[in-house]
Design a protein around this motif. Sequence first.
Motif, mmCIF file in Angstrom:
data_model
loop_
_atom_site.group_PDB
_atom_site.id
_atom_site.type_symbol
_atom_site.label_atom_id
_atom_site.label_comp_id
_atom_site.label_asym_id
_atom_site.label_seq_id
_atom_site.Cartn_x
_atom_site.Cartn_y
_atom_site.Cartn_z
ATOM 1 N N TYR A 161 -7.688 -2.829 9.914
ATOM 2 C CA TYR A 161 -7.877 -1.383 9.863
ATOM 3 C C TYR A 161 -6.645 -0.743 9.226
ATOM 4 O O TYR A 161 -5.505 -1.115 9.549
ATOM 5 C CB TYR A 161 -8.078 -0.793 11.256
ATOM 6 C CG TYR A 161 -9.386 -1.165 11.909
ATOM 7 C CD1 TYR A 161 -10.551 -0.439 11.668
ATOM 8 C CD2 TYR A 161 -9.454 -2.261 12.772
ATOM 9 C CE1 TYR A 161 -11.757 -0.779 12.275
ATOM 10 C CE2 TYR A 161 -10.650 -2.607 13.383
ATOM 11 C CZ TYR A 161 -11.801 -1.866 13.127
ATOM 12 O OH TYR A 161 -12.986 -2.213 13.723
ATOM 13 N N LEU A 162 -6.899 0.229 8.360
ATOM 14 C CA LEU A 162 -5.829 1.049 7.805
ATOM 15 C C LEU A 162 -5.901 2.415 8.469
ATOM 16 O O LEU A 162 -6.937 3.086 8.443
ATOM 17 C CB LEU A 162 -5.978 1.191 6.290
ATOM 18 C CG LEU A 162 -4.934 2.078 5.604
ATOM 19 C CD1 LEU A 162 -3.542 1.476 5.731
ATOM 20 C CD2 LEU A 162 -5.284 2.291 4.133
ATOM 21 N N MET A 173 -9.703 3.443 8.811
ATOM 22 C CA MET A 173 -10.696 2.922 7.877
ATOM 23 C C MET A 173 -10.634 1.402 7.906
ATOM 24 O O MET A 173 -9.542 0.834 8.060
ATOM 25 C CB MET A 173 -10.382 3.412 6.451
ATOM 26 C CG MET A 173 -10.362 4.930 6.307
ATOM 27 S SD MET A 173 -9.177 5.497 5.034
ATOM 28 C CE MET A 173 -7.623 5.350 5.942
ATOM 29 N N LEU A 229 0.848 -1.178 0.000
ATOM 30 C CA LEU A 229 0.000 0.000 0.000
ATOM 31 C C LEU A 229 0.889 1.235 0.000
ATOM 32 O O LEU A 229 1.829 1.331 0.797
ATOM 33 C CB LEU A 229 -0.903 0.018 1.223
ATOM 34 C CG LEU A 229 -1.949 -1.098 1.316
ATOM 35 C CD1 LEU A 229 -2.657 -1.032 2.669
ATOM 36 C CD2 LEU A 229 -2.955 -1.015 0.173
ATOM 37 N N LEU A 231 -10.439 -2.146 6.130
ATOM 38 C CA LEU A 231 -9.841 -2.576 4.863
ATOM 39 C C LEU A 231 -10.150 -4.050 4.688
ATOM 40 O O LEU A 231 -9.631 -4.906 5.415
ATOM 41 C CB LEU A 231 -8.330 -2.327 4.878
ATOM 42 C CG LEU A 231 -7.566 -2.656 3.600
ATOM 43 C CD1 LEU A 231 -8.077 -1.812 2.430
ATOM 44 C CD2 LEU A 231 -6.067 -2.432 3.790
ATOM 45 N N VAL A 265 -8.604 8.960 0.556
ATOM 46 C CA VAL A 265 -8.943 9.117 1.971
ATOM 47 C C VAL A 265 -9.807 10.364 2.115
ATOM 48 O O VAL A 265 -9.444 11.449 1.637
ATOM 49 C CB VAL A 265 -7.672 9.233 2.825
ATOM 50 C CG1 VAL A 265 -8.027 9.493 4.284
ATOM 51 C CG2 VAL A 265 -6.832 7.961 2.702
ATOM 52 N N SER A 295 0.760 5.569 -0.048
ATOM 53 C CA SER A 295 -0.019 6.807 0.054
ATOM 54 C C SER A 295 0.558 7.834 -0.912
ATOM 55 O O SER A 295 1.768 7.944 -1.061
ATOM 56 C CB SER A 295 0.013 7.356 1.480
ATOM 57 O OG SER A 295 1.322 7.729 1.857
ATOM 58 N N TYR A 318 -2.643 0.378 -4.348
ATOM 59 C CA TYR A 318 -2.157 -0.968 -4.072
ATOM 60 C C TYR A 318 -1.279 -1.423 -5.236
ATOM 61 O O TYR A 318 -1.712 -1.424 -6.395
ATOM 62 C CB TYR A 318 -3.310 -1.950 -3.886
ATOM 63 C CG TYR A 318 -2.850 -3.381 -3.673
ATOM 64 C CD1 TYR A 318 -2.201 -3.737 -2.497
ATOM 65 C CD2 TYR A 318 -3.046 -4.357 -4.643
ATOM 66 C CE1 TYR A 318 -1.767 -5.045 -2.285
ATOM 67 C CE2 TYR A 318 -2.625 -5.660 -4.441
ATOM 68 C CZ TYR A 318 -1.977 -5.997 -3.259
ATOM 69 O OH TYR A 318 -1.541 -7.279 -3.055
ATOM 70 N N SER A 327 -13.863 6.857 6.523
ATOM 71 C CA SER A 327 -12.814 7.417 7.366
ATOM 72 C C SER A 327 -13.385 7.845 8.711
ATOM 73 O O SER A 327 -14.385 8.563 8.781
ATOM 74 C CB SER A 327 -12.171 8.607 6.651
ATOM 75 O OG SER A 327 -11.229 9.232 7.475
ATOM 76 N N GLU A 378 -11.009 -3.255 -0.465
ATOM 77 C CA GLU A 378 -12.135 -2.343 -0.300
ATOM 78 C C GLU A 378 -11.902 -1.481 0.928
ATOM 79 O O GLU A 378 -11.820 -1.981 2.065
ATOM 80 C CB GLU A 378 -13.440 -3.127 -0.163
ATOM 81 C CG GLU A 378 -14.662 -2.224 -0.099
ATOM 82 C CD GLU A 378 -15.953 -3.008 -0.094
ATOM 83 O OE1 GLU A 378 -16.984 -2.441 0.341
ATOM 84 O OE2 GLU A 378 -15.944 -4.188 -0.521
ATOM 85 N N LEU A 379 -11.809 -0.178 0.702
ATOM 86 C CA LEU A 379 -11.514 0.781 1.755
ATOM 87 C C LEU A 379 -12.811 1.340 2.326
ATOM 88 O O LEU A 379 -13.669 1.832 1.587
ATOM 89 C CB LEU A 379 -10.652 1.913 1.182
ATOM 90 C CG LEU A 379 -9.951 2.863 2.144
ATOM 91 C CD1 LEU A 379 -8.951 2.114 3.017
ATOM 92 C CD2 LEU A 379 -9.245 3.970 1.358
ATOM 93 N N ILE A 415 -4.853 6.108 -2.009
ATOM 94 C CA ILE A 415 -4.148 4.910 -1.576
ATOM 95 C C ILE A 415 -4.037 3.994 -2.789
ATOM 96 O O ILE A 415 -5.046 3.648 -3.408
ATOM 97 C CB ILE A 415 -4.893 4.168 -0.455
ATOM 98 C CG1 ILE A 415 -5.154 5.084 0.730
ATOM 99 C CG2 ILE A 415 -4.115 2.928 -0.040
ATOM 100 C CD1 ILE A 415 -3.956 5.455 1.532
#
Length: 375
Positions: A127-128, A143, A79, A145, A103, A81, A90, A153, A149-150, A88
């Motif tokens: 959790y992210l 968030m 991941l 995860l 985000v 940023s 991947y 927030s 799938e995110l 985000i």
Amino acid sequence: MVSALALAGCTSGDSVVVNTPDAESSTSALAPETSGSTDPDASTNGYSGFWAVADAQPETLATGLESPWSVIPYRDGYLVSQRDDGEIVYVDADGSQTAIGEVEGVVSGGESGLHGLALLDDGGQTYLYAYHGAEDDNRVVRMTLDELELGASESIVTGIPRANTHNGGRIHFGPDGYLYISTGDAQQRHAAQDRDSLAGKILRVDAEGNAAPDNPFDNLVYSLGHRNVQGFAWTSDGIMWASEFGQNTWDELNVIEAGGNYGWPTVEGIAGEEGFIDPRIQWSPSEASPSGMAAKGDTLFLATLRGQQLWVIDTAAGEVGGKPVEFVPEGVPARIRDAGIDSDGSLLILTNNTDGRGSPSDEDDRLLRIELTEA
């Protein structure tokens, strides 16, 4: 205790100064023995001893990243940023990239935007966590995860001062299970000495954003007197190290202890002044401007922006084993924003030529991997 790499490649000159405190002035910096969930991104990765770069030629995992700031392993990939657009991304093991979402609430500008990432597995739910600039402050959010799938927030720490520069932004779960957060002074120099301000600090909270119960000042603050910390990591002995941008004279590598005062803005670099903790190493900013940092065993890998290289540093019980070693990946003339340890123990490097201060090539920015060997 110095690795074979360090013995072969010591740097000379007054622009890099190693400080070895005597036994009476040295203080313990072991992480507190507290309970909490551990994190797959955190701490020491189960390694020990000293590690060296096996080959200067890195493997390219991804190209075309836009202002990347943080990288962490996830599933069979990574991941990343992106500071300016709040995305985000991947990166799969085959190099393919998938934007899994922006985000919510990220407001970019100057050096602020989407910054550090951390993962937490809590009872089967992943959790992210992310540190980012919002309209009026910097904050930490989390968030859910699920696969890629995110979720929505949720803010857990708000009110961290933000400015055009000096926004800090690195987050990691420590060996004690608590989330550590580095903040900059946000151009409010004297706020770094104010125990009630979140600026110029390292914070320590639980997974919901509450102050860890044994924090030294009964609030979120773990250490103070920082100008702009953008990297920290724990060596295998549990000692926490942090890199810090100086102003015009000295960048720093510090051993972090609970309640420690690192001097900014009263002092910069090794000052020997009572009441402040001196850095273990100081660099001229042209050789460092340090950002992310990773630890494997007892060796630190420090990413630098103006220096455009990694510093490889062996440690033992909170001391530095000899001069740090300069390492420049072949064919990568780049500002380096972050360093991390992959799930297989190799070193991850995130370049940062597209943040407005570099000179990007057609492939920038890049995620790279370099094999490490036990020294």
